[in-house]
Design an enzyme around this catalytic site. Sequence first.
Site, PDB file in Angstrom:
ATOM      1  N   ASN A   1       1.057   2.780  -7.397  1.00 16.59           N
ATOM      2  CA  ASN A   1       1.091   1.752  -8.438  1.00 16.59           C
ATOM      3  C   ASN A   1       0.540   2.337  -9.748  1.00 16.59           C
ATOM      4  O   ASN A   1      -0.666   2.445  -9.934  1.00 16.59           O
ATOM      5  CB  ASN A   1       0.248   0.561  -7.957  1.00 16.59           C
ATOM      6  CG  ASN A   1       0.009  -0.459  -9.044  1.00 16.59           C
ATOM      7  OD1 ASN A   1       0.673  -0.441 -10.096  1.00 16.59           O
ATOM      8  ND2 ASN A   1      -0.948  -1.354  -8.813  1.00 16.59           N
TER       9      ASN A   1
ATOM     10  N   TYR B   1      -3.126  -5.797  15.494  1.00 17.80           N
ATOM     11  CA  TYR B   1      -2.016  -5.688  14.535  1.00 17.80           C
ATOM     12  C   TYR B   1      -1.011  -6.817  14.743  1.00 17.80           C
ATOM     13  O   TYR B   1      -0.691  -7.199  15.863  1.00 17.80           O
ATOM     14  CB  TYR B   1      -1.329  -4.326  14.641  1.00 17.80           C
ATOM     15  CG  TYR B   1      -2.156  -3.197  14.032  1.00 17.80           C
ATOM     16  CD1 TYR B   1      -3.355  -3.449  13.376  1.00 17.80           C
ATOM     17  CD2 TYR B   1      -1.734  -1.883  14.105  1.00 17.80           C
ATOM     18  CE1 TYR B   1      -4.116  -2.431  12.824  1.00 17.80           C
ATOM     19  CE2 TYR B   1      -2.486  -0.844  13.552  1.00 17.80           C
ATOM     20  CZ  TYR B   1      -3.683  -1.138  12.914  1.00 17.80           C
ATOM     21  OH  TYR B   1      -4.441  -0.120  12.375  1.00 17.80           O
TER      22      TYR B   1
ATOM     23  N   LEU C   1      -2.043   6.487   1.440  1.00 17.03           N
ATOM     24  CA  LEU C   1      -1.628   6.192   0.061  1.00 17.03           C
ATOM     25  C   LEU C   1      -2.393   4.969  -0.466  1.00 17.03           C
ATOM     26  O   LEU C   1      -1.902   4.248  -1.336  1.00 17.03           O
ATOM     27  CB  LEU C   1      -0.111   5.958   0.004  1.00 17.03           C
ATOM     28  CG  LEU C   1       0.766   7.131   0.472  1.00 17.03           C
ATOM     29  CD1 LEU C   1       2.249   6.771   0.388  1.00 17.03           C
ATOM     30  CD2 LEU C   1       0.482   8.393  -0.358  1.00 17.03           C
TER      31      LEU C   1
ATOM     32  N   SER D   1     -13.164   4.298  15.282  1.00 18.07           N
ATOM     33  CA  SER D   1     -12.589   4.154  13.951  1.00 18.07           C
ATOM     34  C   SER D   1     -13.633   3.484  13.064  1.00 18.07           C
ATOM     35  O   SER D   1     -14.317   2.552  13.507  1.00 18.07           O
ATOM     36  CB  SER D   1     -11.318   3.306  14.031  1.00 18.07           C
ATOM     37  OG  SER D   1     -10.701   3.215  12.771  1.00 18.07           O
TER      38      SER D   1
ATOM     39  N   TRP E   1      -6.485   6.940   7.800  1.00 24.90           N
ATOM     40  CA  TRP E   1      -5.672   5.733   7.614  1.00 24.90           C
ATOM     41  C   TRP E   1      -5.514   5.384   6.125  1.00 24.90           C
ATOM     42  O   TRP E   1      -6.293   5.822   5.293  1.00 24.90           O
ATOM     43  CB  TRP E   1      -6.158   4.561   8.438  1.00 24.90           C
ATOM     44  CG  TRP E   1      -7.528   3.958   8.256  1.00 24.90           C
ATOM     45  CD1 TRP E   1      -8.629   4.218   9.032  1.00 24.90           C
ATOM     46  CD2 TRP E   1      -7.939   2.923   7.323  1.00 24.90           C
ATOM     47  NE1 TRP E   1      -9.682   3.432   8.621  1.00 24.90           N
ATOM     48  CE2 TRP E   1      -9.287   2.626   7.590  1.00 24.90           C
ATOM     49  CE3 TRP E   1      -7.286   2.233   6.306  1.00 24.90           C
ATOM     50  CZ2 TRP E   1     -10.006   1.672   6.860  1.00 24.90           C
ATOM     51  CZ3 TRP E   1      -7.983   1.278   5.572  1.00 24.90           C
ATOM     52  CH2 TRP E   1      -9.327   1.015   5.852  1.00 24.90           C
ATOM     53  N   SER E   2      -4.448   4.637   5.857  1.00 26.91           N
ATOM     54  CA  SER E   2      -4.071   4.297   4.474  1.00 26.91           C
ATOM     55  C   SER E   2      -4.073   5.526   3.568  1.00 26.91           C
ATOM     56  O   SER E   2      -4.773   5.573   2.538  1.00 26.91           O
ATOM     57  CB  SER E   2      -4.970   3.184   3.907  1.00 26.91           C
ATOM     58  OG  SER E   2      -4.707   1.968   4.571  1.00 26.91           O
TER      59      SER E   2
HETATM   60  N1  LIG Z   1      -8.280   2.160  11.696  1.00 25.40           N
HETATM   61  C1  LIG Z   1      -8.194   1.263  10.742  1.00 25.40           C
HETATM   62  O1  LIG Z   1      -9.126   0.504  10.457  1.00 25.40           O
HETATM   63  C2  LIG Z   1      -6.900   1.165   9.976  1.00 25.40           C
HETATM   64  C3  LIG Z   1      -6.829   0.364   8.828  1.00 25.40           C
HETATM   65  C4  LIG Z   1      -5.619   0.297   8.137  1.00 25.40           C
HETATM   66  C5  LIG Z   1      -4.510   1.020   8.592  1.00 25.40           C
HETATM   67  N2  LIG Z   1      -4.606   1.779   9.729  1.00 25.40           N
HETATM   68  C6  LIG Z   1      -3.455   2.574  10.221  1.00 25.40           C
HETATM   69  O2  LIG Z   1      -2.977   3.356   9.147  1.00 25.40           O
HETATM   70  C7  LIG Z   1      -1.572   3.135   8.980  1.00 25.40           C
HETATM   71  C8  LIG Z   1      -1.210   3.350   7.556  1.00 25.40           C
HETATM   72  O3  LIG Z   1      -1.910   2.438   6.717  1.00 25.40           O
HETATM   73  P1  LIG Z   1      -1.201   1.850   5.440  1.00 25.40           P
HETATM   74  O4  LIG Z   1       0.006   1.100   5.841  1.00 25.40           O
HETATM   75  O5  LIG Z   1      -2.215   1.153   4.603  1.00 25.40           O
HETATM   76  O6  LIG Z   1      -0.707   3.250   4.745  1.00 25.40           O
HETATM   77  P2  LIG Z   1      -0.371   3.641   3.231  1.00 25.40           P
HETATM   78  O7  LIG Z   1       0.638   4.717   3.306  1.00 25.40           O
HETATM   79  O8  LIG Z   1      -1.634   3.910   2.497  1.00 25.40           O
HETATM   80  O9  LIG Z   1       0.268   2.341   2.594  1.00 25.40           O
HETATM   81  C9  LIG Z   1       1.520   1.871   3.000  1.00 25.40           C
HETATM   82  C10 LIG Z   1       2.045   1.020   1.880  1.00 25.40           C
HETATM   83  O10 LIG Z   1       2.381   1.896   0.813  1.00 25.40           O
HETATM   84  C11 LIG Z   1       3.744   1.694   0.466  1.00 25.40           C
HETATM   85  N3  LIG Z   1       4.349   2.984   0.155  1.00 25.40           N
HETATM   86  C12 LIG Z   1       4.418   4.072   0.942  1.00 25.40           C
HETATM   87  N4  LIG Z   1       5.065   5.076   0.325  1.00 25.40           N
HETATM   88  C13 LIG Z   1       5.403   4.618  -0.885  1.00 25.40           C
HETATM   89  C14 LIG Z   1       6.088   5.184  -1.968  1.00 25.40           C
HETATM   90  N5  LIG Z   1       6.550   6.431  -1.944  1.00 25.40           N
HETATM   91  N6  LIG Z   1       6.258   4.412  -3.065  1.00 25.40           N
HETATM   92  C15 LIG Z   1       5.794   3.158  -3.110  1.00 25.40           C
HETATM   93  N7  LIG Z   1       5.145   2.548  -2.077  1.00 25.40           N
HETATM   94  C16 LIG Z   1       4.941   3.285  -0.978  1.00 25.40           C
HETATM   95  C17 LIG Z   1       4.400   1.132   1.706  1.00 25.40           C
HETATM   96  O11 LIG Z   1       5.545   0.368   1.349  1.00 25.40           O
HETATM   97  P3  LIG Z   1       6.969   0.666   2.069  1.00 25.40           P
HETATM   98  O12 LIG Z   1       6.813   0.305   3.506  1.00 25.40           O
HETATM   99  O13 LIG Z   1       7.881  -0.238   1.316  1.00 25.40           O
HETATM  100  O14 LIG Z   1       7.268   2.124   1.870  1.00 25.40           O
HETATM  101  C18 LIG Z   1       3.300   0.268   2.284  1.00 25.40           C
HETATM  102  O15 LIG Z   1       3.274  -1.007   1.680  1.00 25.40           O
HETATM  103  C19 LIG Z   1      -1.355   1.720   9.536  1.00 25.40           C
HETATM  104  O16 LIG Z   1       0.003   1.501   9.950  1.00 25.40           O
HETATM  105  C20 LIG Z   1      -2.295   1.706  10.697  1.00 25.40           C
HETATM  106  O17 LIG Z   1      -1.667   2.319  11.824  1.00 25.40           O
HETATM  107  C21 LIG Z   1      -5.788   1.863  10.420  1.00 25.40           C
END
Ligand SMILES: NC(=O)c1ccc[n+]([C@@H]2O[C@H](COP(=O)([O-])OP(=O)(O)OC[C@H]3O[C@@H](n4cnc5c(N)ncnc54)[C@H](OP(=O)(O)O)[C@@H]3O)[C@@H](O)[C@H]2O)c1
Length: 304
Positions: free
Chosen positions: A223, A57, A216, A162, A213-214
């Site tokens: 969007n 990260y 949203l 993962s 993960w992810s």
């Molecule tokens: N194991 C793996 O391969 C893997 C891969 C990817 C991620 N991960 C883990 O999963 C975590 C989460 O992943 P992710 O960041 O992709 O999560 P996510 O919640 O799917 O996406 C986060 C994005 O959505 C936006 N967002 C969240 N709430 C919102 C809302 N109410 N309205 C508009 N936009 C919104 C956020 O912007 P804002 O910050 O502006 O709210 C951010 O840009 C990561 O931090 C990581 O720890 C693991």
Amino acid sequence: MIQSQPIAPNGPVFSQLVYGTWRVLDDPPTANAPDLLRRLHQCLDLGITTIDTAEIYGLYRVEEFIGETLRLDPGLRSRLQIVTKCGIYVPCDFHPERKTAFYQADAARIVKSAEKSLRLMGIDHIDLLLVHRPDWLTPADETAAGLNKLLKDGKIRAAGVSNYNVHQFDLLNSRMDQPLVTNQIEFSLLHMDPIYDGTGDQCQRLGIRPMAWSPLAKGELMNATNPASARIHAKCAELSAKYDGATVDQLAYAWILAHPSRPLPVIGTNKLDRLCATARAAQIQLEREDWYALWTAAKGHGIP
Ligand SMILES: NC(=O)c1ccc[n+]([C@@H]2O[C@H](COP(=O)([O-])OP(=O)(O)OC[C@H]3O[C@@H](n4cnc5c(N)ncnc54)[C@H](OP(=O)(O)O)[C@@H]3O)[C@@H](O)[C@H]2O)c1
């Protein structure tokens, strides 16, 4: 308040929602250590005690940043469970010699990476170490040997993976001295593969909980120009009043939490109000028809 429970039989106790740190260095709300410290305290106040990070990260900078943050408050580490991952290596400033990105999960690499994570975060154990992606070139015995050594030496309390498919998970698990406690997988209304590909069923069979993960879909679910997201938004607008004014993101989290494998969503937002809204989503119990109505909205057609 978010509840904490074991992630697996005899596994570590984690909060039902996990704070993800993938984006912490990208966003002003958490891009310096005092701000991240404040955010971690806000998570604790909500009952979110588990944080997710990875060696890669921030192009190998986030773990060091977490270490800098933990040093600001020596009592903090003992209140948190730290999940990190190893195994993805990409060309970067530190490693200009790398010409291509690759996965590596042999024993020596896993041990070296975990020891680096311990050093960078300034901690004496990792609560859960995940192999970030399956390394197609490494025999399962090799990967297991690295994880087993770290478990035996007390450097990690639990091991997991993962993005493994069910066969990769079964194979590695069969070589472990202590069972794998989770598979961290992509799961959301816009990415439903774990429902169909056996991952969710495997977790139920083994009594382990996946981490989602992810949740949203990297923000794509918010969007409304995405046609599937627009349909989900319309359905959420219909359902909102029934669930005490719940918003799209809250209903999307509730949809994940309702799955019988009892996933632990890994939260991605860096905005405090959105984090607090997520915590409230954990209280929502979606009724069966509403869960299927969201499935239908996401797919754009009814169930088969
Ligand atoms: N194991 C793996 O391969 C893997 C891969 C990817 C991620 N991960 C883990 O999963 C975590 C989460 O992943 P992710 O960041 O992709 O999560 P996510 O919640 O799917 O996406 C986060 C994005 O959505 C936006 N967002 C969240 N709430 C919102 C809302 N109410 N309205 C508009 N936009 C919104 C956020 O912007 P804002 O910050 O502006 O709210 C951010 O840009 C990561 O931090 C990581 O720890 C693991």
